[in-house]
Enzyme design. Sequence first.
Site, PDB file in Angstrom:
ATOM      1  N   ASP A  44      45.971  41.564  20.428  1.00  0.00           N
ATOM      2  CA  ASP A  44      45.292  42.378  19.434  1.00  0.00           C
ATOM      3  C   ASP A  44      43.905  42.701  20.006  1.00  0.00           C
ATOM      4  OD1 ASP A  44      44.629  43.429  16.762  1.00  0.00           O
ATOM      5  OD2 ASP A  44      43.347  41.662  16.645  1.00  0.00           O
ATOM      6  N   ASP A  46      40.632  44.108  17.864  1.00  0.00           N
ATOM      7  CA  ASP A  46      39.510  43.715  17.001  1.00  0.00           C
ATOM      8  C   ASP A  46      39.670  42.276  16.519  1.00  0.00           C
ATOM      9  OD1 ASP A  46      37.908  46.174  16.813  1.00  0.00           O
ATOM     10  OD2 ASP A  46      39.676  47.014  15.843  1.00  0.00           O
TER      11      ASP A  46
END
Length: 251
Positions: A44, A46
């Site tokens: 991922d 953020d």
Amino acid sequence: MFDPCITHHITQAPGFAARRFFLWPSACSFKLPMPRRFDLICFDWDGTLFDSTALIVRAIQQAVADVGGQQPSRETAAYVIGMALAPALAHAAPDVPPEKHPLLAERYRQHYLACQNDISLFDGVRPLLAELKARHHWLAVATGKSRRGLDGALRLARLQAAFDGSRTADETAGKPSPLMLHELMREFGCDPGRTLMIGDTTHDLQMARNAGCCAVAVSYGAHDSPALAALEPLHIAHSVSGLRRWLSQNA
């Protein structure tokens, strides 16, 4: 006692010369690398690699207030991080009518972009990625950001060349749908059992579960450890250095 790292003599039958052999010391002292468990490692963005959780929360809160909605709590705004933008904002602002959702998204982007240069990678991310590349893992990003948003973030972080592939929510299905992981696995010819997803939210972990992949969680992003633990990741790392340590020993 036989020691393979020193010279040895073998006494032959009478009439034959003794034969001497040895193994190079380097062959005995050299430590072979651990075999790879995962070929493809998906991150991922953020809250996992990029320290943007606080900025995203503020941008959501300000955008909702701008369009006349009730400002969500920090917990509510943080929960939707990782989802595609439209469903994330709808969840964070249930009192904002659908006809205002385009304006809500526009205001969110304005608030986020106004401060994105103030944020950066978490400490230790660059050496972590370099170490994984040196071990010949394929690296990818699977994110709820848009393609434009991810490309801009990669340029800002100067990491365009660090990843072998990526998927964003606007070009495939958003989390927790497994589609972006399915597409990445197909791109690299990698089985679910050889693929690892790493993220800071339950959306990341649920996506991995839906795709049949293993997952590792990080607790320094948007969602807390108890929520992450409920989805039974292989490990919960509490820092980038802790993540790097686990990956070096287990990935």
